[in-house]
Enzyme design. Structure first.
Site, mmCIF file in Angstrom:
data_model
loop_
_atom_site.group_PDB
_atom_site.id
_atom_site.type_symbol
_atom_site.label_atom_id
_atom_site.label_comp_id
_atom_site.label_asym_id
_atom_site.label_seq_id
_atom_site.Cartn_x
_atom_site.Cartn_y
_atom_site.Cartn_z
ATOM 1 N N HIS A 67 0.866 -1.187 0.000
ATOM 2 C CA HIS A 67 0.000 0.000 0.000
ATOM 3 C C HIS A 67 0.901 1.236 0.000
ATOM 4 O O HIS A 67 1.663 1.442 0.939
ATOM 5 C CB HIS A 67 -0.915 0.011 1.229
ATOM 6 C CG HIS A 67 -1.896 -1.127 1.250
ATOM 7 N ND1 HIS A 67 -3.116 -1.075 0.598
ATOM 8 C CD2 HIS A 67 -1.842 -2.350 1.817
ATOM 9 C CE1 HIS A 67 -3.768 -2.224 0.785
ATOM 10 N NE2 HIS A 67 -3.016 -3.024 1.513
ATOM 11 N N LEU A 68 0.817 2.024 -1.071
ATOM 12 C CA LEU A 68 1.680 3.204 -1.178
ATOM 13 C C LEU A 68 0.968 4.508 -0.823
ATOM 14 O O LEU A 68 1.615 5.546 -0.690
ATOM 15 C CB LEU A 68 2.291 3.302 -2.587
ATOM 16 C CG LEU A 68 3.311 2.216 -2.945
ATOM 17 C CD1 LEU A 68 3.874 2.436 -4.337
ATOM 18 C CD2 LEU A 68 4.444 2.160 -1.925
ATOM 19 N N ASN A 99 -6.552 0.574 -3.025
ATOM 20 C CA ASN A 99 -7.385 1.348 -2.095
ATOM 21 C C ASN A 99 -6.786 2.700 -1.734
ATOM 22 O O ASN A 99 -6.677 3.079 -0.582
ATOM 23 C CB ASN A 99 -7.703 0.530 -0.829
ATOM 24 C CG ASN A 99 -6.462 0.198 -0.010
ATOM 25 O OD1 ASN A 99 -5.345 0.286 -0.499
ATOM 26 N ND2 ASN A 99 -6.664 -0.200 1.241
ATOM 27 N N ASP A 159 -8.646 -5.034 -2.625
ATOM 28 C CA ASP A 159 -8.043 -5.310 -1.317
ATOM 29 C C ASP A 159 -8.435 -4.270 -0.265
ATOM 30 O O ASP A 159 -8.463 -3.082 -0.545
ATOM 31 C CB ASP A 159 -6.523 -5.355 -1.370
ATOM 32 C CG ASP A 159 -5.977 -5.659 0.005
ATOM 33 O OD1 ASP A 159 -6.123 -6.795 0.446
ATOM 34 O OD2 ASP A 159 -5.452 -4.735 0.655
ATOM 35 N N HIS A 239 -2.983 -12.440 1.443
ATOM 36 C CA HIS A 239 -2.692 -12.675 2.871
ATOM 37 C C HIS A 239 -3.466 -13.830 3.530
ATOM 38 O O HIS A 239 -4.281 -13.611 4.432
ATOM 39 C CB HIS A 239 -2.852 -11.391 3.692
ATOM 40 C CG HIS A 239 -4.003 -10.481 3.301
ATOM 41 N ND1 HIS A 239 -5.295 -10.919 3.189
ATOM 42 C CD2 HIS A 239 -4.020 -9.154 3.003
ATOM 43 C CE1 HIS A 239 -6.061 -9.905 2.851
ATOM 44 N NE2 HIS A 239 -5.319 -8.835 2.726
ATOM 45 N N ASP A 312 1.966 -6.910 2.365
ATOM 46 C CA ASP A 312 0.796 -6.124 2.818
ATOM 47 C C ASP A 312 1.273 -4.895 3.601
ATOM 48 O O ASP A 312 0.654 -4.496 4.601
ATOM 49 C CB ASP A 312 -0.180 -6.972 3.639
ATOM 50 C CG ASP A 312 -1.529 -6.272 3.837
ATOM 51 O OD1 ASP A 312 -1.763 -5.220 3.211
ATOM 52 O OD2 ASP A 312 -2.348 -6.795 4.620
ATOM 53 N N PRO A 330 -6.357 -0.802 10.881
ATOM 54 C CA PRO A 330 -5.664 -2.076 10.646
ATOM 55 C C PRO A 330 -4.532 -1.908 9.631
ATOM 56 O O PRO A 330 -4.692 -1.187 8.644
ATOM 57 C CB PRO A 330 -6.767 -2.975 10.083
ATOM 58 C CG PRO A 330 -7.759 -2.034 9.463
ATOM 59 C CD PRO A 330 -7.672 -0.744 10.242
ATOM 60 N N GLY A 331 -3.418 -2.573 9.885
ATOM 61 C CA GLY A 331 -2.315 -2.572 8.927
ATOM 62 C C GLY A 331 -0.988 -2.293 9.592
ATOM 63 O O GLY A 331 -0.931 -1.606 10.615
#
Ligand SMILES: NC(=O)N[C@@H](CC(=O)O)C(=O)O
Ligand SMILES: [Zn+2]
Length: 438
Positions: A67-68, A99, A159, A239, A312, A330-331
């Protein structure tokens, strides 16, 4: 030599795949030009020489799941800072998840992320296209346009959101098969995870946290395997986190279904007992599971039931992670810690060789994505996308010292033996001893 041409590099004393005696590797014009004792003969005056002291040489890593945050949340990560984290982590290609804000659900956005990635120039940045408009799970995007645009999008995923409507998923798979692209599913039946923040089990019950059952993941994995079979399509499971998912993947692969799966370093290493601290840094989707899940996931990666490691990498601002556990986003970060974790769990333990690690972190993900110039064998004539790993250079993770713009690492203060000491991307050194080389 013009500034645009890749320089000539000599990597002195590296061990390809950690096998045999150290050799010299010459990189010229973006390719591996020579390997062996004479590789450094007739070096031009402008050549860069890097003495690698017997470090392990691997193909550069490929991350199918990053995720950038650009566009939209450039306060937490940008294509540039995420690419720097990738370079430090030994990655030469990353797939940037859809996303963003706005989401990567049309060609204008996917082409723009691609162009930013190319101008940063630290690794290949492949935007992942959204499966549905606005990630809403209803209307399919113009996948064909994104696939034929400049970014040549080859993986599509909502995602963060599961494509939960079986009819939408069926249509998406049929469409993807026609286009020759891949759907990557975040397997989560949302009606089973409403309000859920932790794995459903004894720990969540004790801590008073709402549980996310394994069945939320497994029911979608089973369903999508069957939908993919009937659509004649490929499907990729993001994942994977449970023992049951491993069993389903085994079953589906034995049926000849075109299914692949990734596992994250955090689901291999951490279990839900970490949540006892109520520290929001451990909140992630899917949640950290139980120790038998981590063991089953490791075994599945070793045996090939799970195809590859994906990070992820999910940066979040400090104020989004410091709050009460259930309110934390979350993350967790992953790009700069993936190699040390996989090496510690699987290579240092003797369950995998460095060649096996190259398969799960480079070759397989490149194959799954259909990349032809990544994940290649270390041979003369191949593109010079390479990671150099010192297996014995202990270092301690400090979130604030990572290249990522965010600091939400669950490994703060942990010490790992292996470390990426160099990354070569398209014939150019992009990181050396933790320093990103622009
Ligand atoms: N993995 C995560 O916990 N978070 C991801 C999206 C997601 O998969 O929920 C994110 O974008 O932050
Ligand atoms: Zn996800």
């Amino acid at each position: 030599m013009s500034a645009l041409e890749p320089p000539t590099l000599l990597l002195r004393r590296v061990r390809p795949y950690g096998e045999g005696d150290p050799v010299d590797v010459l990189v010229r014009d973006g390719l591996i030009a020579a390997i062996g004792p004479d590789a450094g003969d007739d070096l031009p005056g402008h050549a860069e020489i890097h003495d690698m002291d017997g470090a392990v040489l691997l193909p550069g890593f490929v991350d199918l799941h990053t995720h950038l945050r650009e566009p939209g949340r450039e306060d937490t990560e940008t294509v540039a800072t995420g690419s720097s984290a990738a370079a430090r982590g030994g990655y030469t290609a990353v797939f940037a998840m859809a996303n963003t804000q706005p989401p990567q659900d049309n060609q204008t956005v996917t082409d723009s992320v691609w162009r930013i990635g190319r101008s940063v120039g630290l690794c290949d940045v492949h935007p992942v296209g959204a499966v549905t408009v606005g990630l809403k799970g209803e209307q399919l995007t113009e996948m064909g346009q994104m696939a034929s645009g400049e970014a040549r999008v080859r993986i599509f995923s909502d995602d963060g959101m599961c494509v939960y409507d079986p009819l939408v998923m069926r249509r998406a798979l049929e469409y993807s098969a026609g286009l020759g692209v891949l759907i990557a599913q975040h397997a989560e039946e949302p009606r089973l995870t409403r309000g859920a923040v932790a794995h459903e089990g004894p720990t969540a019950a004790r801590l008073g946290l709402t549980g996310w059952p394994r069945s939320a993941e497994e029911s979608i994995v089973a369903r999508d395997a069957i939908l993919a079979r009937d659509a004649g399509a490929r499907v990729h499971i993001c994942h994977a986190s449970t023992t049951g998912t491993v069993e389903l993947l085994k079953w589906a692969k034995a049926q000849g279904i075109s299914i692949t799966a990734e596992v994250t370093p955090h689901h291999l290493l951490l279990d839900d007992t970490r949540l006892e601290s109520y520290d929001g840094v451990y909140r992630v989707n899917p949640p950290l599971r139980e120790s038998h899940d981590t063991l089953a996931l490791r075994e599945a990666l070793v045996s090939g039931v799970i195809d590859c490691v994906a990070t992820d990498h999910a940066p979040h601002a400090a104020q989004e992670k410091c709050c009460e556990f259930a309110a934390a986003r979350p993350g967790m970060l992953g790009l700069e810690t993936a190699l040390p974790i996989v090496a510690a769990l699987l290579v240092e333990s003797g369950e995998m060789t460095w060649r096996d690690l190259a398969r799960v972190m480079s070759t397989r993900p490149a194959e799954i994505a259909g990349l032809t110039d990544q994940g290649r064998p270390i041979q003369v004539g191949e593109p010079a996308n390479l990671a150099v790993v010192d297996p014995d250079s202990p270092w301690t993770v400090v979130g604030d010292e990572l290249a990522s713009l965010s600091a939400n690492t669950p490994y703060e203060g942990m010490t790992f033996a292996a470390r990426v000491v160099g990354t070569v991307y398209r014939g150019r050194m992009t990181s050396r001893d933790g320093e990103v080389l622009a």
